[in-house]
Design a protein around this motif. Structure first.
Motif, PDB file in Angstrom:
ATOM      1  N   LYS A 140       2.708   1.933  -3.217  1.00  0.00           N
ATOM      2  CA  LYS A 140       1.842   2.431  -4.273  1.00  0.00           C
ATOM      3  C   LYS A 140       1.538   3.921  -4.126  1.00  0.00           C
ATOM      4  CE  LYS A 140      -2.578   1.413  -6.513  1.00  0.00           C
ATOM      5  NZ  LYS A 140      -3.765   0.513  -6.522  1.00  0.00           N
ATOM      6  N   TYR A 141       1.414   4.379  -2.861  1.00  0.00           N
ATOM      7  CA  TYR A 141       0.945   5.745  -2.654  1.00  0.00           C
ATOM      8  C   TYR A 141       1.998   6.690  -2.062  1.00  0.00           C
ATOM      9  CZ  TYR A 141      -3.612   3.631  -3.472  1.00  0.00           C
ATOM     10  OH  TYR A 141      -4.672   2.957  -4.015  1.00  0.00           O
ATOM     11  N   HIS A 185       0.829  -1.199   0.000  1.00  0.00           N
ATOM     12  CA  HIS A 185       0.000   0.000   0.000  1.00  0.00           C
ATOM     13  C   HIS A 185       0.873   1.263   0.000  1.00  0.00           C
ATOM     14  CE1 HIS A 185      -3.488   2.533   0.877  1.00  0.00           C
ATOM     15  NE2 HIS A 185      -2.722   3.160   1.756  1.00  0.00           N
TER      16      HIS A 185
END
Length: 226
Positions: A196-197, A193
């Protein structure tokens, strides 16, 4: 109306229902333990004769045996089986049903007689008195449950205690392994997560420690050493 002023149709309605061997058996089973026990046996005998038509071992009950003694103790059971075609053998030792009473004459394959098939269908709907009493009672079981602080090794030999302890240890290891695996999967999910961000992400997996890159030649100089 008849001469005495009664209605013949109403009088007929008041006549007691004609008793049959089956109704007599069921009535006796409701008040006599021996007959109730024999009823369960009767159901099995008839079912076997129908489902195993032509097999001789299902057509004879030895009266001196355990099953035979149950029948002997219940005259109503004997009377009912007699109505279906059973009779005492010539030597008086067995209760049997002969092929001519048990099978359809001339059938291409052994086929149970129609009256036995009908009897088996009727008996299948009959509940044996007292059979439900043997059902387990959860409330009682809960009442008798061992206290939480009870010794799990109480009453065991040393060998049994060692085996039980090993089982407990193995179970704990499996639980620990499952917990560690779940934590690792959660960590990988979190890394995915963040990767990805978060453009400043640094992996918390192989090649890093505490979220910081390990100081290696490749880390300093890149793949080509440039």
């Amino acid at each position: 109306l008849s001469c005495d002023g009664t209605d013949p149709q109403m009088a007929a309605l008041r006549l007691p229902a004609q008793s049959t061997p089956l109704s007599a058996l069921l009535e006796a089973a409701g008040s006599d333990d021996a007959t109730a026990a024999s009823l369960k046996l009767v159901k099995t005998i008839v079912k076997n004769v129908v489902e195993h038509a032509g097999e001789e071992k299902y057509t004879s009950i030895k009266l001196s045996g355990k099953a035979g003694q149950k029948l002997v103790a219940a005259p109503a059971a004997i009377a009912y089986l007699t109505s279906l075609g059973f009779s005492t053998s010539e030597d008086g030792e067995s209760f049997v049903i002969l092929p001519e009473a048990a099978l359809v004459a001339g059938a291409a394959a052994p086929t149970a007689a129609a009256n036995l098939v009908a009897a088996n269908t009727a008996l299948a709907q009959v509940a044996v008195p007292g059979a439900a009493a043997a059902a387990p009672r959860p409330a009682l079981a809960a009442t008798n449950a061992a206290p939480a602080n009870a010794d799990p090794f109480a009453g065991l030999s040393l060998k049994q205690k060692a085996r039980r302890q090993k089982e407990l240890d193995d179970a704990k290891k499996r639980e620990d392994a499952k917990r560690i695996k779940a934590a690792e999967l959660e960590k990988i999910k979190q890394d995915a997560h963040v990767r990805k961000y978060d453009e400043n992400w640094k992996a918390a997996a192989a090649g890093v420690k505490g979220g910081k890159d390990i100081d290696t030649f490749r880390g300093k100089n890149g793949e080509d050493g440039c």
